[in-house]
Write an enzyme that holds these catalytic residues in place. Structure first.
Site, short mmCIF file in Angstrom:
data_model
loop_
_atom_site.label_atom_id
_atom_site.label_comp_id
_atom_site.label_asym_id
_atom_site.label_seq_id
_atom_site.Cartn_x
_atom_site.Cartn_y
_atom_site.Cartn_z
N GLU A 1 -1.05 -9.53 14.60
CA GLU A 1 -0.28 -8.52 15.35
C GLU A 1 -1.06 -7.21 15.53
OE1 GLU A 1 3.23 -7.18 13.21
OE2 GLU A 1 2.16 -7.31 11.32
N ASP B 1 0.40 -9.63 3.75
CA ASP B 1 -0.84 -9.34 4.49
C ASP B 1 -2.10 -9.52 3.64
OD1 ASP B 1 0.85 -8.66 6.52
OD2 ASP B 1 0.34 -6.54 6.58
N ARG C 1 -1.08 -26.99 27.82
CA ARG C 1 -0.87 -25.53 27.83
C ARG C 1 -1.76 -24.82 26.83
NH1 ARG C 1 5.75 -25.70 27.82
NH2 ARG C 1 5.99 -25.55 30.07
N GLY D 1 0.06 -9.10 10.18
CA GLY D 1 -1.23 -8.55 9.74
C GLY D 1 -1.55 -7.36 10.62
N ARG D 2 -1.06 -6.19 10.19
CA ARG D 2 -1.20 -5.04 11.11
C ARG D 2 -2.57 -4.37 11.02
NH1 ARG D 2 3.71 -1.74 8.66
NH2 ARG D 2 3.30 -2.24 6.50
N GLU E 1 0.81 -1.21 0.00
CA GLU E 1 0.00 0.00 0.00
C GLU E 1 0.86 1.28 0.00
OE1 GLU E 1 -1.33 0.72 3.78
OE2 GLU E 1 -2.03 2.69 3.13
N ARG F 1 1.91 -20.10 26.89
CA ARG F 1 3.17 -19.73 26.24
C ARG F 1 2.89 -18.97 24.94
NH1 ARG F 1 4.91 -21.19 30.49
NH2 ARG F 1 6.55 -22.73 30.90
O1 F6P Z 1 3.42 -5.35 5.28
C1 F6P Z 1 3.90 -6.60 5.54
C2 F6P Z 1 4.44 -6.71 6.94
O2 F6P Z 1 5.10 -7.93 6.99
C3 F6P Z 1 3.40 -6.55 8.05
O3 F6P Z 1 2.63 -7.68 8.30
C4 F6P Z 1 4.26 -6.15 9.21
O4 F6P Z 1 3.54 -5.45 10.19
C5 F6P Z 1 5.27 -5.27 8.58
O5 F6P Z 1 5.40 -5.70 7.25
C6 F6P Z 1 6.61 -5.26 9.27
O6 F6P Z 1 7.44 -4.43 8.54
P1 F6P Z 1 8.97 -4.11 8.83
O7 F6P Z 1 9.77 -4.95 7.88
O8 F6P Z 1 9.11 -2.67 8.49
O9 F6P Z 1 9.25 -4.43 10.26
#
Ligand code: F6P
Length: 342
Positions: free
Chosen positions: A222, A127, A162, A170-171, A103, A266
């Site tokens: 994440e 993602d 556990r 996946g932000r 993006e 864990r």
């Molecule tokens: O955009 C893909 C991605 O792997 C995301 O899932 C993740 O949050 C981000 O890139 C991490 O990016 P960087 O390499 O800047 O730490």
């Protein structure tokens, strides 16, 4: 034609297969000269590139990463960035540039198109959150890696009774979490699109464990967020594109589960293992198709357009439309995933 190519943003399995597709059809079919700019837009601004040839690209199809490097640098971070891009186009007599990115890179590519430069986009991200296109390459690989990890976590979780929390990438969206959770038989999956209630998560785990199951797998994207006011999470930081930098929700969820339920818990954070290494067969095929479609788009002068996978076909769409909004997890898929929770 003289055609440049850059890879921008986070690396992704399949980037080299896209490069190979552009070079193969460009050189063999169109007689093009392909310039691979180093480290994304940084190389374009600095005029730093490698000449890419069919011979030089031998063996890169299964290789992870990108042979031309990548960065999250954008010309818009510098007062003279766009001028430097224009100078490189003029100096190297570039006829076109293929920008392969997520993006951030694609939004920047669209701005460069609006400056009047001949650019074409290719969607990239593990993602899978780029609009319009049904799949971005790298996603299938990430899901496979996460699924394999979940399979492995099942046996150790069962042996020790556990709860295992698995944090995946996946932000903004939960495609990886939803697919890997479903494929790996997760007890529960938490995604950014559906803020979670930690009390409900713990209640569901308790119900499951009182029914005689003593191990659980909780997959957490994440970017998953608790419902407003239900849990406090650490301050976020941001990268050069203004993208949120995450990491930590898995630990928080695990801590809360253990303290609220008393079950030993864990955490495994899969992190960059999901992005590294060789692409799956699906991603190699998809990337090769994107590469060939991109060089065809260049020869059709489809400036400002991005190649996309829609109904199994390679089509072209305006980059502006593709980056207008993120692609979220399909509601029906999410409902199906929920059928398997707890
Ligand atoms: O955009 C893909 C991605 O792997 C995301 O899932 C993740 O949050 C981000 O890139 C991490 O990016 P960087 O390499 O800047 O730490």
């Amino acid at each position: 034609m003289r055609v440049g190519i850059l890879t921008g943003g986070g690396d992704c399995p399949g980037l080299n297969a896209v490069i190979r597709g552009v070079v193969r059809k460009g050189e063999r079919h169109y007689g093009d000269e392909i310039l691979g700019f180093r480290d994304g837009w940084r190389g374009v601004m600095d005029g730093e590139y490698d000449l890419l040839t069919v011979n030089g690209c031998r063996g890169i199809l299964p290789r992870g990463g990108t042979i031309i490097g990548t960065s999250r640098i954008s010309p818009y971070m510098f007062s003279d960035g766009v001028d430097r891009v224009k100078k490189t186009f003029a100096k190297l007599e570039l006829d076109a540039l293929v920008a392969v990115g997520g993006e951030g890179t694609l939004s920047c590519t669209n701005e460069i198109f609006r400056e009047g430069l001949p650019v074409v986009g290719v969607p990239k991200t593990i993602d899978n959150d780029i609009g319009i296109t049904e799949k971005t390459f790298g996603f299938d690989t990430a899901v496979s890696i996460a699924t394999e990890a979940i399979d492995r976590l099942h046996t150790t979780a069962e042996s020790h009774n556990r709860v295992m929390v698995v944090e995946v990438m996946g932000r903004h969206v939960g495609h990886i979490a939803t697919w890997a959770g479903l494929a790996g038989g997760a007890t529960m999956t938490l995604i950014p699109e559906e803020p979670f209630d930690i009390d409900q998560v713990c209640d569901a785990l308790t119900r499951r464990h009182t029914k005689g199951r003593y191990a659980s797998i909780v997959v957490v994207a994440e970017g998953a967020k608790p419902k407003a006011g239900s849990l406090t999470i650490k301050e976020d930081s941001y990268d050069e594109y203004g993208h949120i930098r995450l990491g930590g929700i898995g630990n928080l969820v695990a801590r809360e589960i253990e303290s609220r339920t008393g079950y030993e818990t864990r955490v495994t954070i899969l992190g960059y293992t999901q992005r590294g290494g060789s692409p799956t067969a699906f991603d190699r095929v998809l990337s090769s198709r994107y590469g060939v479609a991109a060089i065809d788009a260049v020869h059709d002068e489809a400036w400002g357009e991005m190649v996309a996978l829609v109904a199994e076909e390679m089509i072209r769409v305006p980059i502006a439309d593709a980056v207008a909004e993120l692609k979220f997890v399909n509601k029906n898929l999410w409902k199906t995933a929920q059928e398997f929770f707890a």
